[in-house]
Design an enzyme around this catalytic site. Structure first.
Site, PDB file in Angstrom:
ATOM      1  N   CYS A  12      25.520  37.868  45.340  1.00 32.90           N
ATOM      2  CA  CYS A  12      24.451  38.074  47.192  1.00 32.90           C
ATOM      3  C   CYS A  12      23.507  39.290  46.915  1.00 32.90           C
ATOM      4  O   CYS A  12      23.041  39.107  45.848  1.00 32.90           O
ATOM      5  CB  CYS A  12      25.101  39.401  47.797  1.00 32.90           C
ATOM      6  SG  CYS A  12      25.910  40.744  46.917  1.00 32.90           S
ATOM      7  N   HIS A  40      30.660  44.490  39.455  1.00 35.70           N
ATOM      8  CA  HIS A  40      31.625  44.460  38.250  1.00 35.70           C
ATOM      9  C   HIS A  40      31.857  43.123  38.010  1.00 35.70           C
ATOM     10  O   HIS A  40      32.689  42.063  38.295  1.00 35.70           O
ATOM     11  CB  HIS A  40      32.690  44.565  39.485  1.00 35.70           C
ATOM     12  CG  HIS A  40      32.337  46.007  40.167  1.00 35.70           C
ATOM     13  ND1 HIS A  40      32.779  46.583  41.511  1.00 35.70           N
ATOM     14  CD2 HIS A  40      31.838  47.241  39.203  1.00 35.70           C
ATOM     15  CE1 HIS A  40      32.478  48.073  41.102  1.00 35.70           C
ATOM     16  NE2 HIS A  40      32.104  48.443  39.880  1.00 35.70           N
ATOM     17  N   HIS A  74      24.879  49.511  44.099  1.00 33.39           N
ATOM     18  CA  HIS A  74      26.325  49.932  45.118  1.00 33.39           C
ATOM     19  C   HIS A  74      24.889  51.295  45.603  1.00 33.39           C
ATOM     20  O   HIS A  74      26.179  52.075  46.541  1.00 33.39           O
ATOM     21  CB  HIS A  74      27.139  50.336  43.850  1.00 33.39           C
ATOM     22  CG  HIS A  74      27.990  49.114  43.394  1.00 33.39           C
ATOM     23  ND1 HIS A  74      27.387  49.142  41.887  1.00 33.39           N
ATOM     24  CD2 HIS A  74      28.805  48.100  44.160  1.00 33.39           C
ATOM     25  CE1 HIS A  74      28.363  47.954  42.118  1.00 33.39           C
ATOM     26  NE2 HIS A  74      28.861  47.520  42.590  1.00 33.39           N
ATOM     27  N   CYS A  96      20.622  48.959  47.532  1.00 40.77           N
ATOM     28  CA  CYS A  96      21.213  47.547  48.137  1.00 40.77           C
ATOM     29  C   CYS A  96      20.384  47.749  49.209  1.00 40.77           C
ATOM     30  O   CYS A  96      20.669  48.888  49.992  1.00 40.77           O
ATOM     31  CB  CYS A  96      22.327  46.662  48.089  1.00 40.77           C
ATOM     32  SG  CYS A  96      22.525  45.674  49.602  1.00 40.77           S
ATOM     33  N   GLU A 130      30.550  52.090  45.182  1.00 37.81           N
ATOM     34  CA  GLU A 130      29.658  52.447  46.900  1.00 37.81           C
ATOM     35  C   GLU A 130      30.063  53.370  47.688  1.00 37.81           C
ATOM     36  O   GLU A 130      29.153  54.318  47.791  1.00 37.81           O
ATOM     37  CB  GLU A 130      30.171  51.646  47.577  1.00 37.81           C
ATOM     38  CG  GLU A 130      29.206  51.236  48.606  1.00 37.81           C
ATOM     39  CD  GLU A 130      29.047  50.344  49.893  1.00 37.81           C
ATOM     40  OE1 GLU A 130      29.329  50.191  50.739  1.00 37.81           O
ATOM     41  OE2 GLU A 130      29.215  48.508  48.760  1.00 37.81           O
ATOM     42  N   CYS A 202      29.440  44.307  55.253  1.00 40.51           N
ATOM     43  CA  CYS A 202      27.495  43.147  54.865  1.00 40.51           C
ATOM     44  C   CYS A 202      27.982  41.757  55.359  1.00 40.51           C
ATOM     45  O   CYS A 202      29.506  41.687  55.221  1.00 40.51           O
ATOM     46  CB  CYS A 202      27.546  43.294  53.678  1.00 40.51           C
ATOM     47  SG  CYS A 202      26.085  42.264  52.682  1.00 40.51           S
ATOM     48  N   SER A 231      36.088  44.760  43.827  1.00 43.60           N
ATOM     49  CA  SER A 231      36.386  44.752  45.021  1.00 43.60           C
ATOM     50  C   SER A 231      36.102  43.649  45.874  1.00 43.60           C
ATOM     51  O   SER A 231      37.121  43.263  47.060  1.00 43.60           O
ATOM     52  CB  SER A 231      35.757  46.377  45.592  1.00 43.60           C
ATOM     53  OG  SER A 231      36.202  46.476  47.475  1.00 43.60           O
ATOM     54  N   ASN A 232      35.512  43.486  46.242  1.00 44.29           N
ATOM     55  CA  ASN A 232      34.736  42.091  46.557  1.00 44.29           C
ATOM     56  C   ASN A 232      35.600  41.205  45.936  1.00 44.29           C
ATOM     57  O   ASN A 232      35.922  40.060  47.340  1.00 44.29           O
ATOM     58  CB  ASN A 232      33.810  41.698  46.649  1.00 44.29           C
ATOM     59  CG  ASN A 232      32.905  40.556  46.929  1.00 44.29           C
ATOM     60  OD1 ASN A 232      32.158  39.783  46.368  1.00 44.29           O
ATOM     61  ND2 ASN A 232      33.147  40.243  48.692  1.00 44.29           N
ATOM     62  N   SER A 274      29.822  38.949  43.132  1.00 40.76           N
ATOM     63  CA  SER A 274      29.190  39.787  41.519  1.00 40.76           C
ATOM     64  C   SER A 274      29.276  39.070  40.776  1.00 40.76           C
ATOM     65  O   SER A 274      29.216  39.470  39.665  1.00 40.76           O
ATOM     66  CB  SER A 274      29.661  40.695  41.400  1.00 40.76           C
ATOM     67  OG  SER A 274      31.183  40.546  41.607  1.00 40.76           O
TER      68      SER A 274
END
Length: 293
Positions: A12, A40, A74, A96, A130, A202, A231-232, A274
């Site tokens: 991203c 990550h 984060h 970000c 984050e 996001c 996490s994403n 990521s």
């Protein structure tokens, strides 16, 4: 056999910006520390470490002075900035913009409802970098929820304002929002007056969900490449698995099992926000060069 990389996968803009800042700073030849893994993804962390990026934790930060420290995408809580000021640490802030905007919104909400005994609730992963930064805007008074069981932390007699970690799944957020609404109503409170929710996921993340659903259906097998800490990555892999049972999660090409792929399969490769493109290309090259049954 076709082996195709999803053109929408990869970093991203927030992660891309942070890595570019790190590389630009290291090009000057000065030592650069990074507070926590810059991304990550262990393979990318390893690549940058070879270039000289030194990863530190919060305890190690307290012992530093007169140096440069990168703040990753984060974001960080206010006390990190205060500590840097006290110890003459120059911060290279790669937070970000989406995360910074969320931090400001949470702080404004907290300032508005704290005197009314209201509660800030964050749908996110406890201990995630984050989430630490977001909760820091409330003096760590925010309530972090991940599962339905965590709703018991909330006092439904008091007003609730809900936000989300930016990389959580949209589906998960709205499920949690519906559960909170029901609990507020059960407590005999007016939902409109006592509950406010803010979809702070996001859009670059949430837009990936429908794209991945479509992508996953187009292939016999899906190889999802991501760091295990992401996490994403966990959320987006779940989307792939829902659409295609033959979806597999790997950190790199060495984790691919021979039983997953047949010689006649068309294979789709995708990843988290990521996951670097070079790593997905490495997985693609491995599959293309391998002999499958």
């Amino acid at each position: 056999m076709d082996v195709i990389i999803d053109k929408n996968s990869g970093y991203c803009f927030g992660v891309e910006f942070a890595i570019q800042m790190a590389e630009d700073e290291m090009a000057t030849g000065e030592p650069l520390f990074c507070l926590g893994d810059i991304v990550h993804n262990s393979m990318e962390v390893e690549r940058l470490a070879k270039k000289g990026l030194k990863i530190i934790d919060r305890e190690e930060l307290k012992k530093l002075s007169d140096c440069k420290v990168l703040i990753r995408a984060h974001g960080e809580p206010p006390e990190t900035y205060q500590l840097a000021l006290e110890n003459n640490i120059e911060l290279v802030d790669a937070s970000c913009p989406v995360v910074l905007k969320l931090q400001n919104r949470v702080k404004a909400s907290f300032d508005a409802i704290d005197s009314k005994d209201g509660q800030i609730v964050i749908y996110g992963q406890e201990g995630h970098a984050e989430v630490i930064g977001i909760a820091g805007q409330t003096g760590d008074k925010a309530i972090v929820i991940t599962t339905e069981k965590d709703l018991d932390k909330i006092d439904f007699e008091k007003p609730v304002t809900l936000y989300s970690q930016t990389t959580k799944s949209t589906q998960g957020f709205y499920k949690m929002k519906d559960l909170i609404e029901a609990r507020v109503a059960e407590a005999g409170k007016n939902v409109d007056e006592n509950f406010e929710y803010n979809d702070s996921i996001c859009r670059q993340v949430s837009n990936r969900e429908p794209q991945l659903r479509k992508f996953s259906k187009e292939f016999d097998v899906v190889i999802f490449v991501s760091g295990k800490k992401s996490s994403n990555g966990k959320a987006l892999y779940g989307v792939c698995k829902q659409e295609n049972e033959r979806s597999y999660f790997v950190e790199n090409e060495t984790e691919i099992e021979p039983s997953w792929i047949r010689a006649t399969d068309n294979v789709g490769i995708c990843g988290a926000t990521s996951t670097p493109m070079w790593l997905m290309e490495k997985v693609q090259n491995y599959i293309q060069a391998h002999s499958w049954n």
